[in-house]
Motif scaffolding. Sequence first.
Motif: not given
Length: 976
Positions: A72-74, A289-292, A311-317
């Motif tokens: 569950w990546l959410g 198996f334990f992606r999250m 999956l890209w980790y996006l933060t402040d420009g």
Amino acid sequence: MAWLKGTSGSSAAVQTYEWARKAIVAGIAFLFAAILLFLVDALAHHAFRVSPLLGAWTAGSAFVGSLIVGRWLGFLNLSSLQQAYGQKLVRTFLGASNDARVHPGGPDDSIAVEIPSAGDDVFFDEYWPERNGGPLHLINTTVNDTVASDSGRQLRDDKGLPMCVGPKGVSVGRRYHALWRPRSGERADRTLLHPLAVAPDPNAFHLLARSDGNDPSVERLRLGQWMGISGAAVSTGTGRFTSIPQALLLGLLNIRLGYWWDSGINAGRRPSRYPPNLWRRLKSAPGWFFRMQATLLNEWRGYFPGPAERLWYLTDGGHFDNTGLYELVRRRLPFVISVDGGEDQRYELDDLAVLTRQARLDFGAEIEWLDPTGPRSAGFGDWAAFDQAAAPFATVPPWIGSFVNPNALGTLTELRRDSLFCGALARVVYDGDSSRPTWLLLLKANLAPPLPIDVRNYAAHHPAFPNEPTADQFFKNDQWESYRALGQCAGLMVFRERLARRPAAIGGFARAATPSVPTTPAPSPTGPLLGPTPFVPATGAVAVRSLTVRDTLRVQWFVTIPSFLLGAVAARRWSLWLFSRLGAGRPTMRFLSELRERYGGEHFLTWFPVRKTLLVLARETMEAVLTSETNAADPVLKKRAVSRFAPESLVISSGGLWRDRRPFNEGALDFDSRLHRHHDAFTKIVLEETAGLAKPGARELGWSDFQTLGERISQQVILGEGEVKPVMGEQLTSLVACSNLLFRDTVNYPAFHGDIEDHLARPAPRCLAADSAEALKSGSATEATRVWGQVAFWLFVLRDALGLHVTRTLALIAAHPEVQQQARDEVANAGKLTADAIDSLRFLEACVHEQLRLWAPVPLLLRRATKPFALREEIPIEAEQQILMHAGFYHRDLRVFGEFADRFAPARLLQRAFPPTYFFSAHRQSCVGRPLVTFLLKATLASLLARHAFDLLGPDIDSDSIPYLYDHFSVKLKAR
């Protein structure tokens, strides 16, 4: 944030400070981690010391739970602060342009900024402010990229790529661009991007392209979400400032404002990239198996693969470019206004220095700052001084001089806190070509503008003003007003009055821009626009609200967790005892009522428990769902639990199996008739069993008495008169108890089903087993029907229904003397209790139905869409989407049932003064045993009330406010 970023400089003092800062961060982070590991280790040892079985159970439960949650990546985004932060930005800034919030129609008051409102936000691909005279909105973020994609080693310098989203498309890094595709049939949370080639070779590497040539389907976000990401300054990933101790500290404290964005392209699926070899796949198997958990741990240790993964980790420009000018320089605009409000107390212009280096390296652009000091000393005034400073290559265009005051501008080095100037002018030259420069006007926050006395006073008492630390996120009134007034005064100092009279001039500059990303004609917007005009939300009677992260977690707390703890199949005794004494149902009702009031609707998008779900509180929508042919019952947890003892039952069947088994169940249970074909035999069984329940003279009856009664009646109705099998009852009890924990009792399971098959092979006459055996012989039931599985579930559900609902209904009747008297009079007037007489007992039937309304046996009705459809012709539902209807809330809703919502009112129900109820579900998927169960309940209650009056000894029931949960296990009744 500035303290986490550190201080630039090469002096010994600065280096000592930096070393100390990093040491403190690392010490605190690793101390927290050590404490957490110690606590986990201590709990594990304690569990095994108490009992090896408890330890094994705890470890196994933790492993299974981790395995389930691991996909569950959410959770990555729901557990962070990003959505809460984004919602605050939405309410603060976008809410101001929502006309329905500020100027509601009718007598309603405007909606306070603390309360979410429909229409505040809009999907980004539906956002076109420039079409309505507004600006062309670009949003900058940073793709954190701290490790080399080929070796996995930590990068030392730039640890992020710029990412810009705009109305036309997306840019990542220096050369990767893609255009938004018009939406046509995609999932509501996905949208398509069309990559633009970076080289003649179509197989050249591209961050936003797939190796198979198809357009990637990326995660679709709202404008407010992109704004929240763009402002995510404090997080585990901070671009070039990322460090392992800092990431670990902020991760453990859950100070995480970044967002894990789904790029839609798996690792190895980009052009010129190849899937990992077998060895790498084996190494990454635990992470699959334990992606999250693996992704979260990567975040905590500052390990961000960037565009090498899906999956890209996006933060402040600002973690790449804090000025916001990088994308504007890329587009070579004729004129740019930049407001530098960064924390820069020493006016060292660090952010501008970084931009200057980035512009030179990536775009071949040199930023040349004009110095009017010499020309002014020589007698040149106004714009002539700047023309002399720019000579011989160019002069300042007249249209800039028409609305900018040159006397407010000085040199870059003169911009200090107490400077006479609050701005500077630069010329950006591309590739040495000075014929088409970009003119850059920089405004720097200082005390140069003429300021009112209150702002001067605030500045005198706060030496850091106007560069106070950004860690202060809670401004007081004087602080807020001082910054606002400073900005207004600076604007009046720099810009001439004609700007206010001719705003179209600025629009002309934007239209003259030549973006470096090729554009295509934009599709017509499919939603409302946010721009200088008020936001008009889409019209329609049905509005669907998206719950905030906080409210989504509260849904889990008030709805999901209690549902599981109370029992997926049958009620757990200890849970019901505790919850009923704590009054646990009432907070759930208050919470759902609060959602409806706060969001102004009865349809909510949330998670239940780990899938996106439409939560429905409106009766009209419940009716539409239950009548629709495009959804199927899908109580996930209940299905898994029931499958542990009745894996082939109708209630957990779907598709073709459901269509095969439903007609068999309807035929065997006489679904279309109020009286079953064997009603006389069933009536005889009930009368004989109830006669032995309460002997002459007063005695107490409790749950065990009614449970035994329900078991004896249900077994004889299903297996035949006289076929009472205590062993089968014990087997079923054990099977159900294990299934509540999602286990199968492997000892009793084969024995229980073997006994059922024996009865089907040699059935007694005039019972459900005999009808089932006949269906098998005639061919109306096939091997796929799994008749033995249907009978297994009948044995459970009929026993449970009779024991539970007889107990509860009698308790309610006993707590209402006037109701008991009317029910007993009706039974007495019916005469001999034949099947027809029992069927005529309408008031007693209303008592049963009222009990079912007040304490719905299935308060949550969960459906799954079998194909896309429009619910009520207004709510788009995707295939496989969940729809959750809270029948328990609806049955107690004051808006629907008025003053009788929490009262036992069978007379009112008999008058047909109540709207429809859903305790048996409804329509095509209604409870197939409804007529038979209703008849048996009425027969049992009528037989008992014909012989006795009952007094409720406990637990007490308040007749003016029936409790939401009632502990039937503790019921004590005295039969008189």
